[in-house]
Write a protein that holds these residues in place. Structure first.
Motif, PDB file in Angstrom:
ATOM      1  N   GLN A 420       5.392  -9.834   6.367  1.00  0.00           N
ATOM      2  CA  GLN A 420       5.332  -9.511   4.728  1.00  0.00           C
ATOM      3  C   GLN A 420       3.919  -8.805   3.894  1.00  0.00           C
ATOM      4  O   GLN A 420       3.519  -8.969   3.425  1.00  0.00           O
ATOM      5  N   LEU A 422       2.160  -5.461   2.695  1.00  0.00           N
ATOM      6  CA  LEU A 422       2.913  -4.395   1.959  1.00  0.00           C
ATOM      7  C   LEU A 422       1.341  -3.072   1.351  1.00  0.00           C
ATOM      8  O   LEU A 422       0.319  -4.026   0.634  1.00  0.00           O
ATOM      9  N   ARG A 446       6.344  -1.131   3.802  1.00  0.00           N
ATOM     10  CA  ARG A 446       6.464  -2.589   3.382  1.00  0.00           C
ATOM     11  C   ARG A 446       7.329  -3.209   4.748  1.00  0.00           C
ATOM     12  O   ARG A 446       7.855  -3.231   5.735  1.00  0.00           O
TER      13      ARG A 446
END
Length: 728
Positions: A420, A422, A446
C-alpha cells in the motif's frame, strides 16, 4: 567368667555403708576463689576494653581522615560499638564533609558531603590484621548512605587498589550498600543524580590473585545492583531512568522507563550536534559477561528493546562510525542477537524526513569490535530482519508526500516487500507549478505491492550498490496532470536512458516488471480550460538487464524489454525496447504495434488541446520502428486504416464557417482517408522524424515520433508532420 565375677564384687562393695570407711580429712576451697577471681577479671576486661576502645577508635578515625586529607575533609561519628568476641563493629551517624578552611595543598580534592546512617563490619580477622597478613572479613554493610560529590577525585597513584592497602590483602564475604542516594557535579542541578539504590558485592578479594581472576567483576565474584530513579545531564540532553537492575549471577541488565530529552526541540534544521528524543519503556540485556566487561570487553547474548519511541535531528556533519566511537573505551564488543519490538522512529534533517510506526528489528551475529570488514556483514551484523507498520516521508519536499502501510525486509532471503504505497502531491496542479516556477507533472501513485527479491543487502549497505534478482510492482494506479499555461521547465530532463546510466550509484536488476498498471493522463492547454484526457489500462512492463554496471551493460548485452496495454481501454498495444544505458548519445530502439480501434478514441485528448477532432476512421493495424538518441527520433510507421476524416474546431470546440472550409481543404488535400487507398494496393509508409527537446523526458520524444509518423502516413507532408509533432 573371672572378669564378670570381679565386676560384680566391685558393685557390691560400692554399696557398703559409708560408716565402715575411714573419716576424710577437711578440704580447702581456695581453688574456687581463684576461678571466681579470674572470671571477674575477664568480665572487667570485657567491659572495660570496649568502654575504652570505642572512644579511641572513633577519635582515631576522625583524626586520620583529617590528617590524610590534609584538613580538606572532616569526619564525625555519632556512635561506635565494637565487639571483640564477635569480631565486629557498628558505627552510627557518620558525617563526612569538606572543611570550610583547608590547606592549599588539599584544594585539588573535590568538595564532598556524605551522610551514613549505619556502618556494620562483622567477622574481622583481628590476628591477620595485626600481623598485616591477608585479612578475612565476613561482611561490611552501609545503610542509608547519601553522597554529594562536586567532581571526581584526581588519582595520584597509578597502582591498583589492592596494592594501596596497608596489609597484604582483603577477602570480604559480602559488601552491601543499601538505601543509597548520590549526586555528582556542582551547581543547583547536579549533572548526575542517583535515586534510591542498592549494591551488593559477593566474595570480594582485594589482592593480586583477585585482580587476575578472569571470573571476577573487578575484585568481586558476584555483583547485584538496583537503581530506583536516576538523572544524568549530558551536553544538550537530559537522561532520566525510572528503574534499573543488574545481576552478574543471572547475567542480566534491565532498564525500565528510560527518557532522553534534548535541550533544543527536534526540528528539520540540522544542528551542529545530534539531537535525540527517546522514550524507552523497557530494555533487557541477557547473557552479559560482567567479568569481561570490567576488562573492556562487551559480550552478551540478547538485547531486547520494547516499544521505543525515538525522534532525532541529524547533525550538520556526519558523526564518526560506531566502532570509532567505541574504540577508546572497548577492546571488544559482541552481541549474539538484537530484538526491537513496537518501535516508533522519526528522523529530521533529511529531505525524506521519514517517520515509521510499529518497527520490528532483529539482528544476529553483531560484532562492532574488533573491527573486521567482512563483505557479508551488514552494519556490523551477519543478518537483519525489519518490519514496519505505517510510514510517512516527504518526497521532493514540500511537493509530495510518500507513505506505506507495511514493510518487510530480510537479509537472509534477500526479500523486501512494501504494501500500500502512496505518493501524493501536497498541493494542486497550479500551486505545484507556481512552487516549481514552471510546468510540472502533478503525479499521484498508488501501488498495492512492491516486491524486491534476491537483494544483495551487504552490497547495498557496504558498497551503496543496488543488486537484485527481480523487482515487481503490482497493480499500480498512476495519475498525471499538467498545466500548459506555465513556462516549460528550463532544466534538462533526467528521465532519459543516458541519465539513468549516470546515476551516482551502481544498480543491477536482472528482471523488472510492472503488472496490471493503469495510467491516466490529463493536460490543460492554454486554449481550453477543459483538460485533455488519455488513459492506458491493463499495462504490463517487463525489462531485463536493468543496470549501469559496465560489466553487464554493453552494446552486445543491452537493456531489453516489452510493454503491453490498452489505449483508452479499446486499442491493444505492444512496444519493445532495446537500449544501452551507458551509451553517452542516449541511443536506443523502440518498436511497437497497435491493434484495431476507432480513431475517435483520441478525441478526448486532441479536441481540448489541439482543436482537432477525428470525425471518423478505423485503425486496422499500426506498426512502427524508431531509433532515438539525444538529438532526434527517426524511423518508419506502417498505418493501416480506413475512412479517416478530420474536423477543425474553434475556441468553443465547434466547427465555425471558416473551420468548415479549412476542414474540407485538409481532408481533400492533405489527409489520406484510406491506407492502402484501395484493396491490393501497397501500404503507404510514414516517415518518423522529430527533433528532441532535451527539457522533455524520453517519453515525450516517443510520443513525438509516433505523432510525426502517423501524420505523415495519413498524408501530411513530412516537414509539416515534423513541425506539428514538435509543437508544445
Amino acid at each position: 567368667m573371672p572378669w564378670c565375677f570381679a565386676v560384680s564384687q566391685a558393685v557390691l562393695l560400692s554399696r557398703e555403708p559409708a560408716a565402715t570407711l575411714a573419716p576424710a580429712a577437711p578440704r580447702r576451697h581456695w581453688g574456687r576463689w581463684l576461678l571466681l577471681g579470674l572470671g571477674l577479671l575477664g568480665l572487667l576486661a570485657g567491659l572495660g576494653v570496649p568502654f575504652l576502645l570505642d572512644p579511641w577508635l572513633r577519635r582515631t578515625l576522625e583524626e586520620q581522615v583529617s590528617k590524610r586529607s590534609k584538613g580538606r575533609y572532616q569526619l564525625r561519628v555519632t556512635q561506635l560499638h565494637t565487639s571483640l568476641w564477635r569480631r565486629s563493629a557498628t558505627l552510627h551517624g557518620l558525617r563526612l564533609r569538606t572543611a570550610t578552611t583547608s590547606s592549599p595543598d588539599s584544594l585539588s580534592q573535590p568538595r564532598l558531603q556524605l551522610a551514613l546512617g549505619r556502618l556494620s563490619v562483622s567477622g574481622v580477622g583481628l590476628l591477620a590484621l595485626l600481623q598485616r597478613h591477608e585479612v578475612l572479613v565476613d561482611s561490611i554493610t552501609l545503610d542509608s548512605l547519601t553522597v554529594h560529590l562536586a567532581a571526581l577525585p584526581q588519582s595520584r597513584s597509578p597502582q591498583p587498589l589492592h596494592r594501596q592497602l596497608p596489609f597484604a590483602g582483603l577477602r570480604l564475604g559480602q559488601l552491601a550498600l543499601r538505601h543509597v542516594r548520590a549526586t555528582y557535579g556542582a551547581g543547583a542541578q547536579a549533572p548526575v543524580q542517583l535515586g534510591e539504590s542498592a549494591l551488593v558485592l559477593q566474595d570480594v578479594w582485594l589482592s593480586a590473585a583477585g585482580a587476575a581472576d578472569p571470573g571476577r567483576v573487578g575484585y568481586a565474584r558476584a555483583v547485584a545492583a538496583q537503581v530506583a530513579g536516576a538523572a544524568v545531564r549530558v551536553p544538550g540532553h537530559e537522561v532520566k531512568l525510572v528503574r534499573a537492575a543488574f545481576s552478574s549471577v543471572s547475567r542480566q541488565l534491565r532498564l525500565d522507563s528510560v527518557l532522553v530529552h534534548p535541550q533544543q526541540p527536534i526540528s528539520s534544521t540540522r544542528s551542529p550536534a545530534l539531537r535525540v528524543s527517546l522514550a524507552l519503556p523497557r530494555l533487557v540485556l541477557s547473557g552479559l559477561d560482567a567479568a569481561q566487561l570490567s576488562r573492556r570487553r562487551f559480550r552478551a547474548d540478547t538485547l531486547e528493546v520494547t516499544r521505543p519511541r525515538l525522534a532525532l535531528t541529524l547533525p550538520a556533519r556526519q558523526p564518526p562510525a560506531l566502532h570509532q566511537l567505541l574504540q577508546p573505551y572497548m577492546k571488544e564488543c559482541r552481541l549474539t542477537s538484537l530484538r526491537v519490538t513496537g518501535g516508533q522512529l522519526r528522523v529530521a534533517g533529511l529531505a525524506l524526513a521519514p517517520a515509521l510506526a510499529e518497527v520490528e528489528l532483529a539482528a544476529s551475529g553483531i560484532q562492532v569490535l574488533p573491527r573486521q570488514k567482512v563483505p557479508t556483514d551488514i552494519y556490523y551484523a551477519r543478518a537483519w530482519q525489519v518490519r514496519t507498520g505505517a510510514a510517512t516521508a516527504s518526497l521532493d519536499a514540500p511537493f509530495y508526500h510518500l507513505s506505506w502501510q507495511s514493510l518487510q525486509a530480510d537479509s537472509r532471503t534477500g526479500r523486501v516487500q512494501i504494501r500500500q504505497v502512496l505518493a501524493l502531491p501536497t498541493m494542486s496542479v497550479e500551486a505545484l507549478a507556481r512552487g516549481k516556477k514552471h510546468q510540472s507533472a502533478h503525479v499521484s501513485v498508488r501501488v498495492p505491492e512492491v516486491l524486491l527479491t534476491g537483494l544483495n543487502f551487504p552490497a547495498a549497505a557496504n558498497q551503496q550498490q543496488l543488486r537484485a534478482t527481480a523487482l515487481l510492482i503490482r497493480s499500480p494506479r498512476i495519475s498525471t496532470r499538467s498545466d500548459g499555461r506555465f513556462a516549460t521547465n528550463p532544466n534538462i530532463s533526467v528521465v532519459t536512458p543516458e541519465m539513468l546510466g549516470r546515476l551516482p550509484f551502481r544498480f543491477a536488476i536482472a528482471r523488472f516488471a510492472i503488472q496490471n498498471a493503469a495510467l491516466a493522463m490529463s493536460f490543460r492547454s492554454p486554449r481550453d480550460p477543459q483538460p485533455g484526457i488519455m488513459s492506458i489500462d491493463r499495462l504490463s512492463v517487463r525489462l531485463r538487464n536493468l543496470t549501469n554496471d559496465p560489466r553487464r551493460m554493453r552494446a552486445a548485452t543491452p537493456l531489453t524489454g516489452e510493454a503491453t496495454g490498452w489505449l483508452q481501454n479499446q486499442c491493444a498495444a505492444r512496444i519493445t525496447l532495446r537500449a544501452n544505458l551507458l551509451d553517452a548519445s542516449g541511443r536506443h530502439m523502440l518498436t511497437g504495434e497497435f491493434g484495431a480501434a476507432p480513431l475517435s478514441i483520441l478525441n478526448s485528448m486532441l479536441v481540448p488541446t489541439r482543436g482537432i477532432a477525428i470525425r471518423s476512421g478505423t485503425v486496422r493495424r499500426i506498426r512502427f520502428q524508431m531509433q532515438l538518441d539525444r538529438t532526434a527520433a527517426r524511423g518508419t510507421m506502417w498505418g493501416e486504416y480506413a475512412g479517416l476524416k478530420l474536423q477543425l474546431l474553434n475556441q468553443q470546440e465547434r466547427p465555425g464557417v471558416l473551420h468548415r472550409v479549412g476542414t474540407s481543404l485538409v481532408n481533400g488535400i492533405f489527409i489520406r482517408d484510406n491506407n492502402p487507398r484501395k484493396p491490393g494496393q501497397p501500404l503507404q509508409t510514414g516517415t518518423i522524424a522529430s527533433s528532441r527537446e532535451r527539457r522533455y523526458s524520453v517519453f515525450s520524444l516517443w510520443r513525438q515520433g509516433m505523432v510525426s509518423g502517423l501524420l505523415n502516413s495519413a498524408g501530411v507532408p513530412a516537414g509539416m508532420a515534423k513541425k506539428l509533432s514538435e509543437a508544445e
